[in-house]
Each structure stands twice: as structure tokens, then as C-alpha cells.
Enzyme design. Structure first.
Site, PDB file in Angstrom:
ATOM      1  CE  LYS A 171      -3.796  -2.419   2.192  1.00 23.32           C
ATOM      2  NZ  LYS A 171      -4.633  -2.737   3.334  1.00 23.32           N
ATOM      3  CD  GLN A 184      -3.605  -4.576   6.264  1.00 28.36           C
ATOM      4  OE1 GLN A 184      -3.740  -3.475   5.728  1.00 28.36           O
ATOM      5  NE2 GLN A 184      -3.934  -5.703   5.646  1.00 28.36           N
ATOM      6  CG  ASP A 240      -9.737  -0.391   4.568  1.00 28.85           C
ATOM      7  OD1 ASP A 240      -9.581  -0.697   3.377  1.00 28.85           O
ATOM      8  OD2 ASP A 240      -8.974  -0.739   5.476  1.00 28.85           O
TER       9      ASP A 240
HETATM   10  N1  GUN Z   1      -6.980  -7.292   5.662  1.00 27.97           N
HETATM   11  C1  GUN Z   1      -7.299  -8.001   4.557  1.00 27.97           C
HETATM   12  N2  GUN Z   1      -7.849  -7.195   3.602  1.00 27.97           N
HETATM   13  C2  GUN Z   1      -7.883  -5.947   4.143  1.00 27.97           C
HETATM   14  C3  GUN Z   1      -8.339  -4.697   3.650  1.00 27.97           C
HETATM   15  O1  GUN Z   1      -8.848  -4.545   2.535  1.00 27.97           O
HETATM   16  N3  GUN Z   1      -8.200  -3.644   4.516  1.00 27.97           N
HETATM   17  C4  GUN Z   1      -7.667  -3.791   5.758  1.00 27.97           C
HETATM   18  N4  GUN Z   1      -7.584  -2.708   6.527  1.00 27.97           N
HETATM   19  N5  GUN Z   1      -7.240  -4.945   6.242  1.00 27.97           N
HETATM   20  C5  GUN Z   1      -7.345  -6.014   5.433  1.00 27.97           C
END
Ligand code: GUN
Length: 296
Positions: A52, A96, A119
């Protein structure tokens, strides 16, 4: 006839180029900034977070990673989110997942200001999705999948879509998004009794169940469109939840693993971050509508 492969890598790359250009043309001193809270040492999460950050920096979005020990308490984590909510240099905040077991995920995610919830995991934004209100942030993986489906040119309205998996991150928002596109949606999950029979009647199949190569060609209607969200590490290497070589002979469109859904997810997260930045710069209406809100 063999299915057309939906090239997520290429579609994401085109998307990044456009987003990068839009960001380069912003007429202001500031750049969009995403804050990523990473708790603990889960190796897969570490890789996702680094990806990211790398992608963000490549297109001109700042990315601050806040790394925290898995012993952190809920209150300390809530305080960090409060600070990020109040920090005007931060436009998007994500936590996350997964979080350590002692932390109440819903309590933590609910604390993120909905206007910075890029998100789309807060109850507020999931609520806006169920209202089909375009002001809400839609979580990255389902949003990316919708782009992939739209890239094929197939009509979504009226189609039967089967979503396999009911997670908060993929299955549930995906089902809602497809419903908002006027699909007839069936969600199946680990307790469903007749998954195969349901899947056989679907025009669109989105699989996010974490079972390597579970979907075989005998489960698939001729000409169906298949989206594989699975990432399974097996002795034979990386594979999805769909038996790709088997199913591709029957489907009309199919995503590969890797190179299908995966590359779209980060692109959509950064798109949401750009949108959050623009709204905050323009002092736009905040999402939460709470009295005395300090969103901006
Ligand atoms: N863990 C697995 N996929 C995601 C996601 O799209 N966002 C976040 N914050 N954690 C994740």
C-alpha cells in the site's frame, strides 16, 4: 471455447496512471495522505501494508505507517485513532486487519471518522452502501471487483450473482454492491447446504472462501463470469479458490490468481484516499452529520 481472462494487473495499472495524473494536477500545496495502522507482526499483513505504501508513493499519495505492538490495549489504539481523526494533514485512515484477538475490531473501526474511512469498514459507510448512497466509501476489494466486472461489458442488471463467502471485508459488501447493480444475489457460506446447486444457476460467481481450487467446471454454468478472490499458498504455489484450468473452458470471463482481483484492491483504496482528500480540501459536507462534528 476458452474464457477471456480479465487482466486485473493491466486494468489496475491504467487506473493508477489516471489517478497519478489527477493528483499531479491538484492545485494546492498539500498532497493526499493515508495513515495505516498496523498492529502486531503478521507477515502477510506486513507485506500488504508495504505494498500500500509503495503504490501510494508511486502516484503521489503520502502514506504514514503506524506500527504498534500486538500488546497494545484498546484504549491506547482508540487514542491514536482520535489523534489521526483530528490531524488535518491525514485524509484517510485504515486499520490493517486482522487485529489481535483481545481487541474488539468493531469498537476500533467504529472510531474512525467516516469521512476518513477509506476502507469503508465503519458501520456508517457500510450503512451508506446498503442505502446505495454514492457518498459513502466502498471497501476496496468489492469496489475493485465491480470495476473488473464492468470492464467486461456484460450487463449486470437482472443477472443471478452468487457470492461465496460472507466476510465483512469481501462477501457482505460485495453482495450489497451487486444488489445495488440490480443483480439477484445469493450469498453462500461454510454452513450452506447446497452451494453447488446454487452456484450452478449463477451468471456471475464471486468466490472468497479461502478453499484452494474449490470451484470446479461441473459447478459452473456455461458462459458464467468468474471472479476469484482467493489467495491460497499450496505445495504447488499460489492458487485461487477456483480451479482455473478446469473452469476457464466453461466460463466466458475469468480472473487469474495472481493478477486478477489483487492488484485492484490497493488501486481502489488509493482512489478512496484521493476522494477523501478532495472532499476535505473543498470543505465538503462531512459524512457523519453529527452535531458539533469536527471532521473538517
Ligand atoms: N486485511 C485483509 N484485507 C484488508 C483490507 O482490505 N483492509 C484492511 N484494513 N485490512 C485487510
Amino acid at each position: 471455447m476458452s474464457a477471456t481472462i480479465i487482466d486485473g494487473k493491466k486494468i489496475a495499472s491504467n487506473f493508477y496512471n489516471k489517478l497519478k495524473e489527477k493528483i499531479s494536477k491538484l492545485e494546492c500545496e498539500e498532497i493526499p495522505v493515508l495513515a495505516v495502522i498496523s498492529v502486531g507482526d503478521d507477515p502477510a499483513s506486513k507485506v500488504y501494508v508495504k505494498t500500500k505504501q509503495k503504490r501510494a508513493q508511486e502516484i503521489g499519495i503520502g502514506c504514514e505507517i503506524i506500527e504498534l505492538a500486538d500488546t497494545i490495549g484498546e484504549n491506547a489504539l482508540l487514542e491514536i485513532i482520535d489523534e489521526l481523526n483530528d490531524n488535518h494533514h491525514i485524509n484517510g485512515i485504515i486499520v490493517q486487519l486482522p487485529l489481535p484477538k483481545h481487541i474488539d475490531q468493531l469498537k476500533i473501526l467504529s472510531r474512525i471518522n467516516p469521512s476518513k474511512d477509506v476502507d469503508g469498514f465503519t458501520p456508517y459507510n457500510t450503512g451508506l452502501l446498503s442505502y446505495n448512497d454514492k457518498k459513502g466509501f466502498i471497501s476496496a476489494t468489492p469496489k475493485g471487483i465491480l470495476h473488473l466486472l464492468q470492464s467486461t461489458g456484460i450487463e449486470l442488471s437482472g443477472k443471478h450473482a452468487a457470492v461465496i463467502g460472507r466476510s465483512n471485508i469481501v462477501g457482505k459488501p460485495m453482495a450489497m454492491l451487486l444488489l445495488n447493480q440490480d443483480c439477484s444475489v445469493t450469498i453462500t457460506h461454510s454452513k450452506s447446504q447446497n452451494i453447488e446447486d446454487i452456484v450452478k444457476t449463477a451468471d456471475i460467481i464471486v468466490v472468497a472462501c479461502g478453499q484452494a481450487k474449490m470451484i470446479k467446471s461441473s459447478w459452473v454454468k456455461d458462459g458464467a463470469t468468474i471472479i476469484d478472490v482467493g489467495i491460497n499458498r499450496t505445495e504447488d504455489g499460489l492458487c485461487g479458490d477456483v480451479d482455473f484450468d478446469d473452469v476457464k473452458e466453461k466460463a466466458s470471463f475469468i480472473t487469474p490468481v495472481p493478477g486478477g482481483v489483487g492488484p485492484m484492491t490497493v488501486a481502489m483504496l488509493l482512489d478512496n484516499t484521493y476522494t477523501a482528500f478532495c472532499r476535505q480540501q473543498n470543505d465538503g459536507e462531512c459524512l457523519c452529520h453529527h452535531k458539533n462534528c469536527k471532521c473538517h
